[in-house]
Design a protein around this motif. Structure first.
Motif, PDB file in Angstrom:
ATOM      1  N   SER A 146       0.836  -1.202   0.000  1.00  0.00           N
ATOM      2  CA  SER A 146       0.000   0.000   0.000  1.00  0.00           C
ATOM      3  C   SER A 146       0.869   1.249   0.000  1.00  0.00           C
ATOM      4  CB  SER A 146      -0.931   0.005   1.207  1.00  0.00           C
ATOM      5  OG  SER A 146      -0.178  -0.007   2.396  1.00  0.00           O
ATOM      6  N   ARG A 147       0.218   2.361  -0.337  1.00  0.00           N
ATOM      7  CA  ARG A 147       0.866   3.671  -0.360  1.00  0.00           C
ATOM      8  C   ARG A 147      -0.074   4.716   0.197  1.00  0.00           C
ATOM      9  NH1 ARG A 147       5.806   4.601  -2.933  1.00  0.00           N
ATOM     10  NH2 ARG A 147       6.441   2.702  -3.939  1.00  0.00           N
ATOM     11  N   PHE A 148       0.501   5.799   0.723  1.00  0.00           N
ATOM     12  CA  PHE A 148      -0.259   6.937   1.238  1.00  0.00           C
ATOM     13  C   PHE A 148      -0.427   7.950   0.111  1.00  0.00           C
ATOM     14  CE2 PHE A 148      -0.309  11.121   3.318  1.00  0.00           C
ATOM     15  CZ  PHE A 148      -1.446  10.961   4.084  1.00  0.00           C
ATOM     16  N   LEU A 149      -1.626   8.537   0.001  1.00  0.00           N
ATOM     17  CA  LEU A 149      -1.906   9.537  -1.016  1.00  0.00           C
ATOM     18  C   LEU A 149      -2.143  10.896  -0.372  1.00  0.00           C
ATOM     19  CD1 LEU A 149      -4.593   7.738  -3.216  1.00  0.00           C
ATOM     20  CD2 LEU A 149      -2.177   7.958  -3.702  1.00  0.00           C
ATOM     21  N   PHE A 150      -1.660  11.947  -0.989  1.00  0.00           N
ATOM     22  CA  PHE A 150      -2.065  13.307  -0.644  1.00  0.00           C
ATOM     23  C   PHE A 150      -2.043  14.120  -1.928  1.00  0.00           C
ATOM     24  CE2 PHE A 150       2.471  13.050   0.022  1.00  0.00           C
ATOM     25  CZ  PHE A 150       2.974  14.181  -0.580  1.00  0.00           C
ATOM     26  N   GLY A 151      -3.111  14.884  -2.130  1.00  0.00           N
ATOM     27  CA  GLY A 151      -3.221  15.635  -3.370  1.00  0.00           C
ATOM     28  C   GLY A 151      -4.333  16.658  -3.315  1.00  0.00           C
ATOM     29  N   VAL A 152      -4.736  17.143  -4.490  1.00  0.00           N
ATOM     30  CA  VAL A 152      -5.781  18.152  -4.580  1.00  0.00           C
ATOM     31  C   VAL A 152      -6.669  17.842  -5.783  1.00  0.00           C
ATOM     32  CG1 VAL A 152      -4.441  19.791  -5.972  1.00  0.00           C
ATOM     33  CG2 VAL A 152      -6.235  20.634  -4.475  1.00  0.00           C
ATOM     34  N   ARG A 153      -7.946  18.149  -5.615  1.00  0.00           N
ATOM     35  CA  ARG A 153      -8.942  17.995  -6.675  1.00  0.00           C
ATOM     36  C   ARG A 153      -9.481  19.384  -6.987  1.00  0.00           C
ATOM     37  NH1 ARG A 153     -14.561  17.711  -6.677  1.00  0.00           N
ATOM     38  NH2 ARG A 153     -15.451  16.386  -8.290  1.00  0.00           N
TER      39      ARG A 153
END
Length: 184
Positions: A146-153
């Protein structure tokens, strides 16, 4: 990581305080504020790569369909895909899959039903593969990472429709949504 979460929290507090200020004619100022809306939409995310999660060489799905929701002041998205692939060993079924989830506050720039929405989000992505020998599970082998996500929409709203793009540290994509703004 703590700095990122602290900055997002501080930004949310400032925007919430600003959304409470009214102009002289008792209308909200068209600046950034929390967006109260309800909506449902479909989207697709494309992973940048398998990130070393493939041990079989390129079979983990990199395009994931998503279901997105706007629930009051929050943005929520979930997506998953799983399929069977040909195994190099006779009698062995191999199944590979990718899943992801995202959660964040929903912010608005402009008037309801004619605005730009911003949703900074955090989430997680998981890739898995499993091998089953016939109906016996004794010889089964599975691999999960698994991986951690951080972003913007960022979305553009016109009347009851919204078209959005999103980008994060591990994926990017687009979506279409049918929504109702409660701020009208």
């Amino acid at each position: 990581m703590k700095k990122i979460l602290f900055t997002l929290g501080l930004l949310l507090v400032v925007m919430t305080a600003n959304s409470q200020s009214l102009s002289d004619d008792h209308e909200r100022r068209p600046w950034i504020c929390l967006n109260s809306s309800f909506g449902i939409g479909a989207g697709v995310s494309r992973l940048y790569g398998d990130f070393g999660l493939n041990d079989g060489g390129g079979r983990i799905p990199l395009v994931v369909p998503e279901l997105e929701f706007n629930v009051w002041y929050a943005y929520v998205a979930i997506g998953a895909i799983r399929h069977k692939v040909a195994s190099p060993y006779p009698g062995v079924d191999e199944k590979v899959g990718t899943s992801l989830w995202k959660l964040g506050p929903l912010l608005r720039v402009g008037a309801p039903n004619h605005c730009v929405t911003l949703a900074p989000y955090i989430g997680g992505m998981g890739c898995s593969s499993s091998w089953d020998v016939g109906t016996e599970t004794i010889a089964a082998r599975s691999h999960r990472d698994s991986r951690f996500l951080f972003g913007v929409r960022v979305g553009l709203t016109r009347k009851c429709f919204e078209c959005a793009v999103h980008v994060s540290n591990s994926e990017c994509g687009l979506s279409l949504m049918l929504k109702i703004d409660e701020d009208e």
